[in-house]
Design a protein around this motif. Sequence first.
Motif, PDB file in Angstrom:
ATOM      1  N   MET A   1    -107.895  -0.218 -26.133  1.00  0.00           N
ATOM      2  CA  MET A   1    -109.038  -0.407 -25.244  1.00  0.00           C
ATOM      3  C   MET A   1    -108.678  -1.288 -24.068  1.00  0.00           C
ATOM      4  O   MET A   1    -109.237  -1.166 -22.996  1.00  0.00           O
ATOM      5  N   GLY A   2    -107.720  -2.194 -24.243  1.00  0.00           N
ATOM      6  CA  GLY A   2    -107.408  -3.157 -23.209  1.00  0.00           C
ATOM      7  C   GLY A   2    -107.123  -2.558 -21.858  1.00  0.00           C
ATOM      8  O   GLY A   2    -107.551  -3.065 -20.845  1.00  0.00           O
ATOM      9  N   SER A   3    -106.387  -1.467 -21.834  1.00  0.00           N
ATOM     10  CA  SER A   3    -105.998  -0.905 -20.547  1.00  0.00           C
ATOM     11  C   SER A   3    -107.168  -0.259 -19.818  1.00  0.00           C
ATOM     12  O   SER A   3    -107.054   0.077 -18.651  1.00  0.00           O
ATOM     13  N   LYS A   4    -108.290  -0.064 -20.460  1.00  0.00           N
ATOM     14  CA  LYS A   4    -109.466   0.523 -19.817  1.00  0.00           C
ATOM     15  C   LYS A   4    -110.432  -0.533 -19.293  1.00  0.00           C
ATOM     16  O   LYS A   4    -111.401  -0.207 -18.624  1.00  0.00           O
ATOM     17  N   LEU A   5    -110.158  -1.785 -19.572  1.00  0.00           N
ATOM     18  CA  LEU A   5    -111.067  -2.860 -19.186  1.00  0.00           C
ATOM     19  C   LEU A   5    -111.095  -3.074 -17.685  1.00  0.00           C
ATOM     20  O   LEU A   5    -110.092  -2.900 -16.993  1.00  0.00           O
ATOM     21  N   VAL A   6    -112.262  -3.481 -17.196  1.00  0.00           N
ATOM     22  CA  VAL A   6    -112.443  -3.883 -15.807  1.00  0.00           C
ATOM     23  C   VAL A   6    -112.774  -5.378 -15.836  1.00  0.00           C
ATOM     24  O   VAL A   6    -113.696  -5.795 -16.532  1.00  0.00           O
ATOM     25  N   VAL A   7    -112.004  -6.160 -15.088  1.00  0.00           N
ATOM     26  CA  VAL A   7    -112.149  -7.614 -15.104  1.00  0.00           C
ATOM     27  C   VAL A   7    -112.548  -8.108 -13.722  1.00  0.00           C
ATOM     28  O   VAL A   7    -112.049  -7.617 -12.713  1.00  0.00           O
ATOM     29  N   MET A   8    -113.443  -9.098 -13.702  1.00  0.00           N
ATOM     30  CA  MET A   8    -113.847  -9.782 -12.478  1.00  0.00           C
ATOM     31  C   MET A   8    -113.525 -11.264 -12.641  1.00  0.00           C
ATOM     32  O   MET A   8    -113.843 -11.861 -13.669  1.00  0.00           O
ATOM     33  N   ILE A   9    -112.883 -11.831 -11.619  1.00  0.00           N
ATOM     34  CA  ILE A   9    -112.579 -13.255 -11.598  1.00  0.00           C
ATOM     35  C   ILE A   9    -113.360 -13.876 -10.444  1.00  0.00           C
ATOM     36  O   ILE A   9    -113.294 -13.391  -9.318  1.00  0.00           O
ATOM     37  N   ILE A  10    -114.095 -14.951 -10.754  1.00  0.00           N
ATOM     38  CA  ILE A  10    -114.873 -15.649  -9.733  1.00  0.00           C
ATOM     39  C   ILE A  10    -114.388 -17.091  -9.693  1.00  0.00           C
ATOM     40  O   ILE A  10    -114.640 -17.865 -10.615  1.00  0.00           O
ATOM     41  N   ASP A  11    -113.663 -17.418  -8.623  1.00  0.00           N
ATOM     42  CA  ASP A  11    -113.098 -18.748  -8.471  1.00  0.00           C
ATOM     43  C   ASP A  11    -112.808 -18.972  -6.994  1.00  0.00           C
ATOM     44  O   ASP A  11    -112.270 -18.082  -6.335  1.00  0.00           O
ATOM     45  N   ASP A  12    -113.137 -20.139  -6.481  1.00  0.00           N
ATOM     46  CA  ASP A  12    -112.918 -20.416  -5.065  1.00  0.00           C
ATOM     47  C   ASP A  12    -111.460 -20.726  -4.731  1.00  0.00           C
ATOM     48  O   ASP A  12    -111.126 -20.938  -3.572  1.00  0.00           O
ATOM     49  N   ASP A  13    -110.586 -20.705  -5.708  1.00  0.00           N
ATOM     50  CA  ASP A  13    -109.163 -20.978  -5.516  1.00  0.00           C
ATOM     51  C   ASP A  13    -108.398 -19.658  -5.462  1.00  0.00           C
ATOM     52  O   ASP A  13    -108.183 -19.008  -6.490  1.00  0.00           O
ATOM     53  N   ALA A  14    -107.983 -19.261  -4.260  1.00  0.00           N
ATOM     54  CA  ALA A  14    -107.291 -17.974  -4.081  1.00  0.00           C
ATOM     55  C   ALA A  14    -105.989 -17.912  -4.867  1.00  0.00           C
ATOM     56  O   ALA A  14    -105.636 -16.853  -5.404  1.00  0.00           O
ATOM     57  N   VAL A  15    -105.282 -19.029  -4.959  1.00  0.00           N
ATOM     58  CA  VAL A  15    -104.021 -19.046  -5.708  1.00  0.00           C
ATOM     59  C   VAL A  15    -104.301 -18.790  -7.184  1.00  0.00           C
ATOM     60  O   VAL A  15    -103.608 -17.990  -7.831  1.00  0.00           O
ATOM     61  N   ASN A 123    -101.674 -15.691 -24.027  1.00  0.00           N
ATOM     62  CA  ASN A 123    -102.216 -15.988 -25.364  1.00  0.00           C
ATOM     63  C   ASN A 123    -103.739 -15.908 -25.380  1.00  0.00           C
ATOM     64  O   ASN A 123    -104.332 -15.404 -26.330  1.00  0.00           O
ATOM     65  N   ILE A 124    -104.377 -16.422 -24.331  1.00  0.00           N
ATOM     66  CA  ILE A 124    -105.832 -16.335 -24.238  1.00  0.00           C
ATOM     67  C   ILE A 124    -106.255 -14.874 -24.152  1.00  0.00           C
ATOM     68  O   ILE A 124    -107.190 -14.442 -24.841  1.00  0.00           O
ATOM     69  N   LEU A 125    -105.565 -14.095 -23.329  1.00  0.00           N
ATOM     70  CA  LEU A 125    -105.892 -12.670 -23.202  1.00  0.00           C
ATOM     71  C   LEU A 125    -105.689 -11.939 -24.527  1.00  0.00           C
ATOM     72  O   LEU A 125    -106.502 -11.085 -24.889  1.00  0.00           O
ATOM     73  N   ASN A 126    -104.638 -12.277 -25.258  1.00  0.00           N
ATOM     74  CA  ASN A 126    -104.412 -11.641 -26.556  1.00  0.00           C
ATOM     75  C   ASN A 126    -105.530 -11.970 -27.532  1.00  0.00           C
ATOM     76  O   ASN A 126    -105.957 -11.106 -28.307  1.00  0.00           O
ATOM     77  N   ARG A 127    -106.007 -13.210 -27.491  1.00  0.00           N
ATOM     78  CA  ARG A 127    -107.121 -13.592 -28.368  1.00  0.00           C
ATOM     79  C   ARG A 127    -108.382 -12.801 -28.019  1.00  0.00           C
ATOM     80  O   ARG A 127    -109.086 -12.300 -28.903  1.00  0.00           O
ATOM     81  N   ILE A 128    -108.657 -12.644 -26.728  1.00  0.00           N
ATOM     82  CA  ILE A 128    -109.819 -11.863 -26.295  1.00  0.00           C
ATOM     83  C   ILE A 128    -109.650 -10.400 -26.708  1.00  0.00           C
ATOM     84  O   ILE A 128    -110.581  -9.771 -27.211  1.00  0.00           O
ATOM     85  N   ARG A 129    -108.443  -9.866 -26.512  1.00  0.00           N
ATOM     86  CA  ARG A 129    -108.166  -8.477 -26.908  1.00  0.00           C
ATOM     87  C   ARG A 129    -108.418  -8.277 -28.409  1.00  0.00           C
ATOM     88  O   ARG A 129    -109.013  -7.284 -28.821  1.00  0.00           O
ATOM     89  N   GLU A 130    -107.976  -9.238 -29.217  1.00  0.00           N
ATOM     90  CA  GLU A 130    -108.198  -9.158 -30.667  1.00  0.00           C
ATOM     91  C   GLU A 130    -109.688  -9.175 -31.001  1.00  0.00           C
ATOM     92  O   GLU A 130    -110.137  -8.449 -31.888  1.00  0.00           O
ATOM     93  N   GLU A 131    -110.457 -10.005 -30.299  1.00  0.00           N
ATOM     94  CA  GLU A 131    -111.916 -10.038 -30.511  1.00  0.00           C
ATOM     95  C   GLU A 131    -112.550  -8.695 -30.169  1.00  0.00           C
ATOM     96  O   GLU A 131    -113.413  -8.211 -30.903  1.00  0.00           O
ATOM     97  N   ILE A 132    -112.105  -8.113 -29.078  1.00  0.00           N
ATOM     98  CA  ILE A 132    -112.646  -6.812 -28.653  1.00  0.00           C
ATOM     99  C   ILE A 132    -112.315  -5.733 -29.670  1.00  0.00           C
ATOM    100  O   ILE A 132    -113.170  -4.942 -30.055  1.00  0.00           O
ATOM    101  N   GLU A 133    -111.073  -5.724 -30.122  1.00  0.00           N
ATOM    102  CA  GLU A 133    -110.639  -4.723 -31.096  1.00  0.00           C
ATOM    103  C   GLU A 133    -111.356  -4.898 -32.427  1.00  0.00           C
ATOM    104  O   GLU A 133    -111.672  -3.929 -33.104  1.00  0.00           O
ATOM    105  N   ALA A 134    -111.643  -6.135 -32.805  1.00  0.00           N
ATOM    106  CA  ALA A 134    -112.366  -6.392 -34.058  1.00  0.00           C
ATOM    107  C   ALA A 134    -113.803  -5.887 -33.993  1.00  0.00           C
ATOM    108  O   ALA A 134    -114.382  -5.512 -35.004  1.00  0.00           O
ATOM    109  N   GLN A 135    -114.378  -5.873 -32.784  1.00  0.00           N
ATOM    110  CA  GLN A 135    -115.752  -5.407 -32.601  1.00  0.00           C
ATOM    111  C   GLN A 135    -115.838  -3.885 -32.549  1.00  0.00           C
ATOM    112  O   GLN A 135    -116.901  -3.317 -32.759  1.00  0.00           O
ATOM    113  N   ALA A 136    -114.721  -3.246 -32.247  1.00  0.00           N
ATOM    114  CA  ALA A 136    -114.723  -1.780 -32.073  1.00  0.00           C
ATOM    115  C   ALA A 136    -114.845  -1.041 -33.381  1.00  0.00           C
ATOM    116  O   ALA A 136    -114.613  -1.508 -34.427  1.00  0.00           O
TER     117      ALA A 136
END
Length: 136
Positions: A1-15, A123-136
């Motif tokens: 499922m990970g490769s189908k995700l759409v992500v939005m980042i909201i942060d005033d720091d362009a870097v 590592n954070i992304l992997n943890r989120i991916r695992e949560e998503i997969e566990a919900q599927a």
Amino acid sequence: MGSKLVVMIIDDDAVNNTVCSLIINRAQFAASVSTFLRASDALASLRESMKKQDTLPDIIFLDINMPVMNGWDFLDEFTPMIPLLPKPIMLYMLSSSVYHEDVSKARAYPIVRDYLPKPLTANILNRIREEIEAQA
């Protein structure tokens, strides 16, 4: 499922936005990543996406400390939109703030799934991916 995700980042720091996008892409976490330097622009994009119902993100990473409209202001405006969304959006606070008050306040919002410290890592992304997969 990970490769189908759409992500939005909201942060005033362009870097930070660039680094987060690179990490997300290297981890093959999402199919697309959009970044916003202003929370108000992100809200406008979300409102437009709700009309089209085709470009809504699956995940939002939101910073707290931003000028004009901060993360809390964004959450206050975004929360009433949630019942109108055609799909659920997972929102994570991604902040360098270490204040306990910020962590507690973030967790008081039902939409906030977790409070994550910067920088975003594979590592954070992997943890989120695992949560998503566990919900599927």
